[in-house]
Design a protein around this motif. Structure first.
Motif, short mmCIF file in Angstrom:
data_model
loop_
_atom_site.label_atom_id
_atom_site.label_comp_id
_atom_site.label_asym_id
_atom_site.label_seq_id
_atom_site.Cartn_x
_atom_site.Cartn_y
_atom_site.Cartn_z
N SER A 1 -20.00 -7.55 0.08
CA SER A 1 -19.20 -8.75 0.32
C SER A 1 -18.64 -9.26 -0.99
O SER A 1 -18.99 -8.80 -2.08
N SER A 2 -17.75 -10.28 -0.88
CA SER A 2 -17.16 -10.87 -2.08
C SER A 2 -18.21 -11.54 -2.95
O SER A 2 -18.02 -11.71 -4.15
N ARG B 1 -23.80 -5.47 2.77
CA ARG B 1 -23.83 -5.79 4.19
C ARG B 1 -23.70 -4.54 5.04
O ARG B 1 -23.11 -3.55 4.63
N ALA C 1 -22.24 -6.55 10.07
CA ALA C 1 -21.78 -7.38 8.95
C ALA C 1 -22.85 -8.31 8.40
O ALA C 1 -22.56 -9.22 7.64
N ASP D 1 -8.84 -15.04 9.88
CA ASP D 1 -9.68 -16.04 9.21
C ASP D 1 -11.12 -15.99 9.70
O ASP D 1 -12.03 -16.48 9.02
N ALA E 1 -12.78 -13.18 10.48
CA ALA E 1 -13.43 -11.90 10.18
C ALA E 1 -14.55 -12.02 9.15
O ALA E 1 -15.53 -11.28 9.22
N SER E 2 -14.41 -12.95 8.21
CA SER E 2 -15.41 -13.06 7.15
C SER E 2 -16.46 -14.13 7.44
O SER E 2 -17.32 -14.38 6.59
N HIS E 3 -16.41 -14.73 8.62
CA HIS E 3 -17.37 -15.79 8.95
C HIS E 3 -18.78 -15.19 9.05
O HIS E 3 -19.00 -14.18 9.71
N ASN F 1 -20.12 -14.65 12.65
CA ASN F 1 -19.16 -14.12 13.60
C ASN F 1 -19.86 -13.27 14.65
O ASN F 1 -20.62 -12.36 14.33
N ARG G 1 -18.61 -9.20 16.02
CA ARG G 1 -19.19 -7.99 15.39
C ARG G 1 -20.48 -7.56 16.07
O ARG G 1 -20.97 -6.45 15.83
#
Length: 213
Positions: free
Chosen positions: A5-6, A11, A16, A43, A45-47, A50, A53
């Motif tokens: 991840s950023s 992950r 994820a 927006d 997708a990175s939650h 989420n 997934r």
């Protein structure tokens, strides 16, 4: 292969989640007759929580499309306009009819779910005329979300995985929605434990929660 991840955390590429909290062992492989297409706003997708997934890998005939414009995906545009399929949008619009099992229509059925906040979901519909042209369906009234880490914007609001599980159980009596929801339940309970019961109650107004002891 894992992904980073950023924030630098490794992950799982499927669910994820951080590798130490991977939920893939709880994800089933179910094959209901109805196909699901989940259109996810970028927006979302990175939650971290989420649920799309967790939904899509649990269904053999489900697909995840991360986009704001279906114009970028002409193959899916053709599929959603194919008269040989019964394509429906699960969205509580003014013209939405309560979802029911097919009584006469024997075409293969495809149900489209929108993954994002209510504002983003409405934007997806607004930006994509093909979605506007589809028959809209909604879930029966009275359903209550188990997504205890978000304050729902309106009564009956469900997470994406809950909406998919409930829809499939309506369309196919006997469908094992509990198996599909198992990783979601584990995700929520794990997050509440990590948060601590006192903080959870303070943030979400829960007087008690049977899942946290």
């Amino acid at each position: 292969m894992s992904v980073r991840s950023s924030a630098g955390r490794v992950r799982c590429p499927v669910c994820a989640r951080p590798q130490a909290q991977c939920l893939c062992s709880l994800i089933p492989r179910l094959w209901p007759p109805t196909q699901l297409l989940v259109i996810q706003h970028p927006d979302e997708a990175s939650h971290a929580l989420n649920t799309a997934r967790l939904l899509v890998p649990g269904l053999v005939n489900a697909h995840l499309l991360i986009t704001e414009s279906l114009q970028e995906h002409p193959a899916w545009m053709r599929r959603l306009q194919d008269p040989r399929w019964r394509n429906e949008l699960l969205f509580p619009g003014e013209q939405a009819q309560v979802l029911l099992p097919a009584a006469v229509d024997l075409r293969p059925r495809r149900l489209v779910l929108l993954d994002g906040t209510w504002r983003k979901a409405r934007k997806l519909v607004y930006l994509n005329p093909v979605l506007q042209s589809m028959a809209q369906v909604c879930l029966p009234a009275g359903l209550v979300s188990r997504y205890r880490l978000r304050k729902v914007p309106q009564a009956g609001a469900l997470s994406t995985i809950e909406a998919g599980a409930e829809a499939l159980s309506v369309l196919h009596p006997g469908f094992d929605k509990h198996a599909l929801l198992a990783p979601f339940e584990a995700l929520i309970e794990g997050q509440i434990r990590a948060m601590g019961l006192a903080r959870y109650q303070q943030n979400y107004g829960a007087a008690s929660d049977p899942a946290v002891e």
